[in-house]
Design an enzyme around this catalytic site. Structure first.
Site, PDB file in Angstrom:
ATOM      1  N   ASP A 155      72.925  46.099  37.237  1.00 52.91           N
ATOM      2  CA  ASP A 155      74.362  45.957  36.978  1.00 52.91           C
ATOM      3  C   ASP A 155      75.073  45.760  38.316  1.00 52.91           C
ATOM      4  OD1 ASP A 155      77.029  46.263  35.965  1.00 52.91           O
ATOM      5  OD2 ASP A 155      76.270  47.491  34.329  1.00 52.91           O
TER       6      ASP A 155
ATOM      7  N   ASN B  43      77.158  39.630  37.752  1.00 47.34           N
ATOM      8  CA  ASN B  43      77.334  41.048  38.015  1.00 47.34           C
ATOM      9  C   ASN B  43      77.389  41.348  39.502  1.00 47.34           C
ATOM     10  OD1 ASN B  43      77.763  43.702  37.017  1.00 47.34           O
ATOM     11  ND2 ASN B  43      76.405  43.232  35.305  1.00 47.34           N
TER      12      ASN B  43
ATOM     13  N   ARG C  48      85.195  36.265  29.775  1.00 48.22           N
ATOM     14  CA  ARG C  48      85.950  37.168  30.642  1.00 48.22           C
ATOM     15  C   ARG C  48      85.267  37.246  32.003  1.00 48.22           C
ATOM     16  NH1 ARG C  48      83.515  42.066  31.720  1.00 48.22           N
ATOM     17  NH2 ARG C  48      82.146  43.031  30.154  1.00 48.22           N
TER      18      ARG C  48
ATOM     19  N   ASN D 264      83.759  39.441  35.141  1.00 52.53           N
ATOM     20  CA  ASN D 264      83.052  40.704  35.249  1.00 52.53           C
ATOM     21  C   ASN D 264      83.176  41.211  36.685  1.00 52.53           C
ATOM     22  OD1 ASN D 264      81.579  42.709  33.784  1.00 52.53           O
ATOM     23  ND2 ASN D 264      79.704  42.053  34.795  1.00 52.53           N
TER      24      ASN D 264
END
Length: 283
Positions: free
Chosen positions: A193, A143, A95, A97
């Site tokens: 993140d 990220n 997927r 991100n």
């Protein structure tokens, strides 16, 4: 410094907040729930939209709608939530991100394996003519990303192994070069993140399982940190008339909310002394 929840919505995996100055609202995704939300910063009034795919990142388009990084690749989404696939190229166990729009209107977003398998991810750029290309390979957990205020540098986080790289950036052609490991994080104190860049060039990073935001000089030297009262902040952006409200998305995934009542909520942090760069639109 003041920290408050903007909305009563609790996300499982809240991510990628973006600010809409025209409506003074913030939009963010809940990746695992195939949902995105929009909340007014002042009133907390929230609208929620379900879509047929996980959305890792969402961004405004110049024609007033959204572009999204999805479970399959890239899609367009109308303001009313109508979902239209644009490019589907990822395997079923992958997927997209996090993603961001650069100052020239390109949408950058990266992929990851659902199993977090090493080196399966890539970084892609969706050009303003709707074509796309792969930019980097051998990424594990693509990220946060951002650009220096003068657009000379591109910052990019691979959460596993926990490194923030700085690249030279060619704004005219959208090319990155000369990678440098600018910041290497200690995974025992939190995983890097999502991120944002302040108007004076500071790098602002959310630490998953770190319960805080860390702020760095462009040199990579740590300046300070903001403790949030939630274990899993995921990403951040700036909002408000003066763009001095730090917006932080968070996750409630794996958290006992009796211990962390703000977990999963979208947070507004004021009094940081920081302000942000203008919101960029795709196209």
């Amino acid at each position: 410094m003041d920290i408050r929840a903007i909305s009563e919505v609790v996300s499982d995996l809240g991510e990628g907040p973006i600010w809409t100055p025209e409506t003074n609202s913030v939009t963010w995704t809940d990746i695992t729930q195939n949902t995105f939300h929009t909340a007014n910063i002042d009133t907390g009034k929230t609208e929620s939209f379900g879509v047929p795919s996980m959305i890792g990142a969402i961004a405004h388009t110049k024609d007033g709608h959204y572009i999204a990084a999805t479970q399959k690749g890239f899609a367009r989404i109308s303001l009313e939530g109508k979902y239209s696939p644009l490019h589907s190229f990822l395997q079923d166990d992958m997927r997209m991100n996090d993603g961001k729009v650069d100052p020239a209107g390109r949408f950058w977003a990266g992929s990851m394996a659902l199993s977090f398998e090493k080196d399966r991810g890539s970084l892609y750029v969706l050009e303003t003519d709707n074509s796309y290309q792969k930019v980097l390979d051998n990424i594990t957990l693509s990220n946060g990303m951002g650009w220096s205020p003068d657009a000379r540098y591109f910052y990019y986080i691979d959460s596993i192994p926990g490194v923030l790289k700085r690249f030279d950036y060619d704004l005219d052609n959208g090319k990155i070069s000369n990678p440098k490991n600018l910041i290497t994080f200690d995974a025992s104190t939190g995983v890097p993140d999502g991120m944002s860049v302040s108007s004076d060039g500071k790098i602002v990073v959310a630490l998953w399982d770190g319960g805080r935001i860390e702020i760095y000089e462009p040199t990579g030297a740590k300046v300070s940190e903001i403790k949030l009262g939630v274990s899993r902040p995921t990403c951040c952006t700036f909002a408000g008339p003066n763009q001095d409200i730090l917006i932080v998305s968070t996750a409630s995934q794996g958290i006992d909310r009796a211990d962390e009542p703000l977990a999963g909520k979208i947070l507004a942090v004021t009094g940081t002394g920081l302000s942000g760069l203008p919101t960029q639109q795709y196209g």
